[in-house]
Design a protein around this motif. Structure first.
Motif, mmCIF file in Angstrom:
data_model
loop_
_atom_site.group_PDB
_atom_site.id
_atom_site.type_symbol
_atom_site.label_atom_id
_atom_site.label_comp_id
_atom_site.label_asym_id
_atom_site.label_seq_id
_atom_site.Cartn_x
_atom_site.Cartn_y
_atom_site.Cartn_z
ATOM 1 N N THR A 2 0.754 -1.129 -0.165
ATOM 2 C CA THR A 2 0.151 -0.136 -0.023
ATOM 3 C C THR A 2 0.790 1.208 -0.081
ATOM 4 O OG1 THR A 2 -1.742 1.377 1.347
ATOM 5 C CG2 THR A 2 -0.253 -0.065 2.395
ATOM 6 N N ARG A 4 -0.904 4.250 0.788
ATOM 7 C CA ARG A 4 -1.782 5.092 1.578
ATOM 8 C C ARG A 4 -1.068 5.368 2.968
ATOM 9 N NH1 ARG A 4 -5.580 7.251 -1.771
ATOM 10 N NH2 ARG A 4 -6.592 7.908 0.019
ATOM 11 N N GLU A 13 -6.195 11.236 4.672
ATOM 12 C CA GLU A 13 -5.402 10.011 3.935
ATOM 13 C C GLU A 13 -4.696 10.431 2.680
ATOM 14 O OE1 GLU A 13 -7.664 6.730 2.859
ATOM 15 O OE2 GLU A 13 -8.483 6.178 4.918
ATOM 16 N N ASP A 15 -2.124 9.284 -0.771
ATOM 17 C CA ASP A 15 -1.514 8.315 -1.661
ATOM 18 C C ASP A 15 -0.147 8.628 -2.026
ATOM 19 O OD1 ASP A 15 -0.778 6.265 -3.468
ATOM 20 O OD2 ASP A 15 -3.006 5.871 -4.478
ATOM 21 N N CYS A 43 1.607 5.089 8.404
ATOM 22 C CA CYS A 43 1.304 3.745 7.307
ATOM 23 C C CYS A 43 0.147 3.340 7.811
ATOM 24 C CB CYS A 43 2.253 2.942 7.302
ATOM 25 S SG CYS A 43 1.836 1.599 6.046
ATOM 26 N N LEU A 44 -0.893 3.100 6.658
ATOM 27 C CA LEU A 44 -2.273 2.488 7.063
ATOM 28 C C LEU A 44 -2.323 1.043 6.867
ATOM 29 C CD1 LEU A 44 -4.397 5.220 5.175
ATOM 30 C CD2 LEU A 44 -3.986 5.172 7.804
ATOM 31 N N GLU A 45 -1.201 0.414 6.708
ATOM 32 C CA GLU A 45 -1.027 -1.004 6.552
ATOM 33 C C GLU A 45 0.387 -1.382 7.184
ATOM 34 O OE1 GLU A 45 -2.731 -4.594 3.907
ATOM 35 O OE2 GLU A 45 -3.540 -2.799 3.524
ATOM 36 N N SER A 113 -11.088 10.542 4.859
ATOM 37 C CA SER A 113 -10.649 9.642 3.253
ATOM 38 C C SER A 113 -10.814 10.786 2.155
ATOM 39 C CB SER A 113 -11.566 8.535 3.098
ATOM 40 O OG SER A 113 -12.990 8.978 3.140
ATOM 41 N N ILE A 134 -2.805 -1.880 -5.111
ATOM 42 C CA ILE A 134 -3.194 -1.986 -3.836
ATOM 43 C C ILE A 134 -3.966 -3.412 -3.510
ATOM 44 C CG2 ILE A 134 -3.527 0.369 -3.220
ATOM 45 C CD1 ILE A 134 -6.501 0.002 -3.428
ATOM 46 N N SER A 137 -7.524 -5.652 1.135
ATOM 47 C CA SER A 137 -7.731 -5.243 2.261
ATOM 48 C C SER A 137 -7.843 -3.872 2.479
ATOM 49 C CB SER A 137 -6.716 -5.732 3.315
ATOM 50 O OG SER A 137 -6.763 -5.208 4.710
ATOM 51 N N THR A 138 -6.834 -3.065 1.776
ATOM 52 C CA THR A 138 -6.779 -1.767 1.768
ATOM 53 C C THR A 138 -8.154 -1.219 0.878
ATOM 54 O OG1 THR A 138 -4.404 -1.873 1.724
ATOM 55 C CG2 THR A 138 -5.287 0.279 0.946
ATOM 56 N N ARG A 142 -10.772 1.321 2.921
ATOM 57 C CA ARG A 142 -11.377 2.566 2.261
ATOM 58 C C ARG A 142 -12.858 2.818 1.925
ATOM 59 N NH1 ARG A 142 -6.584 3.763 -2.102
ATOM 60 N NH2 ARG A 142 -8.213 5.367 -2.683
#
Length: 338
Positions: A2, A4, A13, A15, A43-45, A113, A134, A137-138, A142
């Motif tokens: 990811t 994001r 958020e 990118d 980091c979102l993941e 978002s 991506i 899951s991402t 979102r």
């Protein structure tokens, strides 16, 4: 991986693979200004739970976001938005305006978002123009976050090879057209939308019975391509509520007319309206769709057979019919290079 991240000072958020000029300047200016514990860029993941903090460094003239020691899963290059991505957003923005709805680009929802294009119709629709790779899951996360803010996410990809999230969240593709300039109105043909028909449970219509192994001869829903639509039509239909997301019994998501959703529910005897949720660990481990009704629609090609509308499973130059409509091995000689 990811790209994001959450920019905490603005609760937004971002990118990192396609930043606007202003966001690029904001993020790159963080170089040398973030220490462990500051929690400015997250980091979102993250690879390791609790190790989401990132800092910005510069190497060979390029900027990267990197994890502090212990949470790494590689670096994230910080890149300006491409001209191609800008034109695809502009196409959707123009289509939303043409449909009579106010449209915005880079719209921030109440949950933080950022929608590539926000079309303010009776069904508020946020178009996600996705070029970077991506995972499911991402995309699901979102979609759920936008849903909590009152927005239906519509994921768009122009790629021929469909990503893993396609048909696992509300999705639409298009025919292969150049994006060197803004394409004319109506030139982007929409792919991936479906109509629900009633079909007898026979070997001609289904490989196996959707409810039993043997064909039962009863009526079942069969999803066929919703032909004749362009992205311009989709930009009008979805915000107007005339195309809605349906989730099949195999957890595959298609955009269909509202009456087709009700027909599907009447034939299957259960609810089929899609409601986004953040996937569990089990969902992430089994991200491949398993819909026994229409699994063949999820081939890696977005090119559909000109005869029956199925996705082409035999990907060769010039191939326009599927194996069922035109069995290639039955020809005296193959016209396609081996």
């Amino acid at each position: 991986m990811t790209t994001r991240v959450l920019y905490v000072p603005d609760n937004r958020e971002l990118d990192l693979s396609r930043l606007s000029e202003s966001d690029y300047q904001t993020v790159s200016s963080l170089r040398g200004k973030i220490g462990r514990g500051d929690r400015v860029l997250l980091c979102l993941e993250p690879a390791v739970s609790g190790h989401d903090e990132m800092f910005v460094r510069r190497r060979d003239g390029k900027y990267y976001a990197s994890h502090f020691a212990g949470g790494g899963h590689g670096t994230h290059e910080i890149v300006r938005e491409s001209d191609e991505h800008k034109r695809q957003k502009e196409y959707w923005h123009r289509a939303g305006d043409d449909a009579g709805y106010r449209s915005d680009t880079e719209f921030t929802t109440s949950t933080g978002s950022i929608l590539d294009v926000a079309i303010h119709g009776p069904t508020p629709t946020g178009v996600e123009v996705q070029l970077s790779r991506i995972n499911l899951s991402t995309a699901s996360g979102r979609t759920a976050r936008s849903h909590r803010a009152g927005w239906l996410s519509l994921w768009f990809t122009p790629a021929e090879r469909l990503p893993k999230w396609f048909h696992r969240v509300p999705s639409v593709g298009c025919n292969h057209i150049p994006w060197d300039n803004l394409p004319p109105r109506g030139s982007a043909v929409a792919t991936g939308l479906r109509r629900v028909d009633i079909a007898k449970c026979t070997v001609h219509n289904f490989k196996t019975c959707p409810t039993n192994r043997r064909h039962c001869g009863g009526d079942h829903p069969k999803l066929n391509p919703w032909a004749g639509l362009t992205l311009d039509h989709v930009a009008a239909l979805v915000p107007a509520g005339k195309a809605v997301p349906l989730m099949t019994t195999g957890r595959i998501v298609y955009l269909v007319p509202p009456n087709d959703l009700r027909l599907y529910e009447s034939l299957t005897g259960g609810p089929a309206r899609y409601t986004p949720k953040i996937p569990s660990e089990t969902d992430r481990a089994s991200s491949e769709p398993t819909d026994c009704y229409n699994a063949s629609h999820l081939a890696d090609s977005s090119v559909e057979c000109e005869g029956c509308g199925e996705h082409l499973l035999w990907r060769r130059p010039g191939r326009v019919l599927c194996e069922r409509c035109n069995p290639i091995m039955h020809l005296p000689t193959s016209p396609y290079s081996l």
